[in-house]
Design a protein around this motif. Sequence first.
Motif, short mmCIF file in Angstrom:
data_model
loop_
_atom_site.label_atom_id
_atom_site.label_comp_id
_atom_site.label_asym_id
_atom_site.label_seq_id
_atom_site.Cartn_x
_atom_site.Cartn_y
_atom_site.Cartn_z
N LEU A 62 -12.80 -1.18 2.11
CA LEU A 62 -11.99 -0.11 2.82
C LEU A 62 -11.97 -0.32 4.32
CD1 LEU A 62 -12.76 2.99 0.55
CD2 LEU A 62 -10.49 1.55 0.58
N ALA A 63 -13.43 -0.27 4.95
CA ALA A 63 -13.42 -0.32 6.56
C ALA A 63 -13.32 -1.73 6.93
CB ALA A 63 -14.59 0.46 6.68
N ALA A 64 -14.07 -2.56 6.30
CA ALA A 64 -14.32 -4.20 7.19
C ALA A 64 -12.84 -4.81 6.86
CB ALA A 64 -15.30 -4.68 6.62
N VAL A 65 -12.48 -5.04 5.69
CA VAL A 65 -11.42 -5.70 5.30
C VAL A 65 -9.89 -5.59 6.25
CG1 VAL A 65 -9.40 -5.94 3.57
CG2 VAL A 65 -11.73 -6.09 2.80
N PRO A 66 -9.57 -4.67 6.70
CA PRO A 66 -8.74 -4.72 7.65
C PRO A 66 -9.01 -5.41 8.83
CG PRO A 66 -8.90 -2.37 6.82
CD PRO A 66 -10.19 -3.24 6.22
N HIS A 67 -10.05 -5.54 9.24
CA HIS A 67 -10.46 -6.07 10.48
C HIS A 67 -10.85 -7.79 10.39
CE1 HIS A 67 -10.44 -2.30 12.41
NE2 HIS A 67 -11.64 -2.08 11.57
N LEU A 68 -11.29 -7.98 8.89
CA LEU A 68 -11.47 -9.28 8.60
C LEU A 68 -10.28 -10.16 8.16
CD1 LEU A 68 -14.75 -8.66 6.68
CD2 LEU A 68 -14.75 -9.85 8.68
N TYR A 69 -9.34 -9.57 7.65
CA TYR A 69 -8.11 -9.97 7.26
C TYR A 69 -6.82 -9.36 7.83
CZ TYR A 69 -10.92 -11.85 3.30
OH TYR A 69 -11.94 -12.35 2.65
N LYS A 70 -6.72 -9.62 9.25
CA LYS A 70 -5.78 -8.98 10.09
C LYS A 70 -4.29 -9.53 9.37
CE LYS A 70 -8.74 -9.80 14.11
NZ LYS A 70 -9.93 -10.14 13.15
N GLN A 71 -4.20 -10.29 8.61
CA GLN A 71 -2.71 -10.71 8.39
C GLN A 71 -2.36 -9.71 7.21
OE1 GLN A 71 -0.43 -12.59 10.05
NE2 GLN A 71 -1.98 -12.62 11.37
N ARG A 72 -3.29 -9.48 6.30
CA ARG A 72 -3.06 -8.59 4.97
C ARG A 72 -3.94 -7.80 4.73
NH1 ARG A 72 -4.64 -12.09 -0.16
NH2 ARG A 72 -3.76 -10.32 -1.31
N GLY A 73 -5.19 -7.32 5.35
CA GLY A 73 -6.00 -6.41 5.18
C GLY A 73 -5.64 -4.90 5.20
N ALA A 74 -5.02 -4.84 6.19
CA ALA A 74 -4.53 -3.39 6.61
C ALA A 74 -3.60 -2.99 5.32
CB ALA A 74 -4.03 -3.01 7.79
N ASP A 75 -2.69 -3.86 5.20
CA ASP A 75 -1.70 -3.65 4.09
C ASP A 75 -2.17 -3.34 2.90
OD1 ASP A 75 1.07 -3.87 3.37
OD2 ASP A 75 0.60 -5.36 2.01
N ALA A 76 -3.24 -3.96 2.62
CA ALA A 76 -3.95 -4.05 1.01
C ALA A 76 -4.56 -2.41 1.22
CB ALA A 76 -5.05 -4.83 1.19
N VAL A 77 -5.35 -2.10 1.93
CA VAL A 77 -5.92 -0.76 1.99
C VAL A 77 -5.04 0.40 1.97
CG1 VAL A 77 -8.23 -1.81 2.23
CG2 VAL A 77 -6.97 -0.83 4.17
N LYS A 78 -4.14 0.12 2.82
CA LYS A 78 -3.20 1.42 2.91
C LYS A 78 -2.64 2.05 1.58
CE LYS A 78 1.23 -0.53 4.52
NZ LYS A 78 2.07 -0.89 5.71
N HIS A 79 -2.53 1.13 0.88
CA HIS A 79 -1.74 1.34 -0.54
C HIS A 79 -2.66 2.29 -1.28
CE1 HIS A 79 1.42 -1.40 -0.11
NE2 HIS A 79 0.62 -2.12 0.27
N PHE A 80 -3.88 2.90 -0.75
CA PHE A 80 -4.67 3.51 -1.77
C PHE A 80 -5.09 4.64 -0.90
CE2 PHE A 80 -5.47 -0.80 -2.79
CZ PHE A 80 -5.24 -0.77 -4.38
N GLU A 81 -5.63 5.79 -1.86
CA GLU A 81 -6.18 7.18 -1.17
C GLU A 81 -7.51 7.33 -1.81
OE1 GLU A 81 -4.19 10.81 -2.51
OE2 GLU A 81 -2.55 9.53 -2.54
N PRO A 82 -8.31 8.05 -1.20
CA PRO A 82 -9.86 8.33 -1.81
C PRO A 82 -9.48 9.23 -2.81
CG PRO A 82 -9.69 8.99 0.39
CD PRO A 82 -8.38 8.27 0.33
N VAL A 83 -10.29 9.28 -3.93
CA VAL A 83 -10.60 10.24 -5.06
C VAL A 83 -11.94 10.77 -5.11
CG1 VAL A 83 -9.87 10.60 -7.56
CG2 VAL A 83 -8.38 9.14 -5.97
#
Length: 325
Positions: free
Chosen positions: A98-119
């Motif tokens: 949730l926290a590292a992927v958006p910075h490591l995968y700049k092309q698709r990381g943020a797009d991946a995690v923004k589809h979810f919300e914490p439960v």
Amino acid sequence: MNRQTFLAALIGATAFAHLPAHAQADFPSKPVSLYTAFAPGSGPDATLRLVAEKLGKLWNQRVMVENRPGGGGFIAMDTVKRAAPDGYTLLQLDSDHLAAVPHLYKQRGADAVKHFEPVASIFRTTFMVAVGSESKWKNMGDLIAAAKAEPGKVTYGSWGVGSPGHLGAELLEELTGIRMQHVPYREVSQLFPAVATGDVAWSLGTLPSSSGAYKAGKLRYLAVASPKRLPQMPDVPTVQEAGAPAGFDVNAFVVLVAPKGLPVALRNKINADVAKVIADPEIKARFDTFAFEPITWTPEDITRGVEAKSKVYEILVKKANISLD
């Protein structure tokens, strides 16, 4: 708007407003699937299966665990993000997804995690600083002094570029001003034999992942990368006690997320039910064997935890110029 149209709209809005409460009262009325980005047999997988078993008894429904490891978590995330936000499909991720992927995968990381919300939260784990049993270093001060004496020469291993083991070591470099050489391995099973033989000088690792080599007498722990000692290893000092900066705190937390759009009332019910089973003595005892700390955070707590880690990872990833695109 005429009166008839207004009444029709009001009836529709009232009916919609009752849907989340109704869904909460009836949930779950069919089996629930818990997907995980972790491999079968891993610590997160084992704990999730125990949580699933307890939830199944509480809900009187089957709760199934589905493993989708690999691809930096994208395989699991791509599978779940298309599911309906109705609580019947949840996903286990850790704070690095949730926290590292958006910075490591700049092309698709943020797009991946923004589809979810914490439960709901499940556990937090702390990392150990491990060296081979024959290492001449006795504490963190020795490690730091060696790295300062030979900049870029001291090696450390991890289970991949951008992994917590890699970014954790980058944090130590940032805090101390030292430079070291990163040696990434494909998986954890290759890492600790390399530390044991001295092929790499040190590494970070969780207790479950490194305890086999430790119990075999092939590893020593210089410190626990935390402000407090682990109850399971009371003789291992904290990094500050061992001569490293107090800010060298390396941990990860594991949570359940849902596709965006989950009704708040349903999210809160699942959060409360997971917290209830996490408090079960059997689960607490099992977590203890892994040195996992049970946590019962609200969704807002999870969001704050992810945001705090994201700020640190953003700095570390930029400074080290890490990209996995």
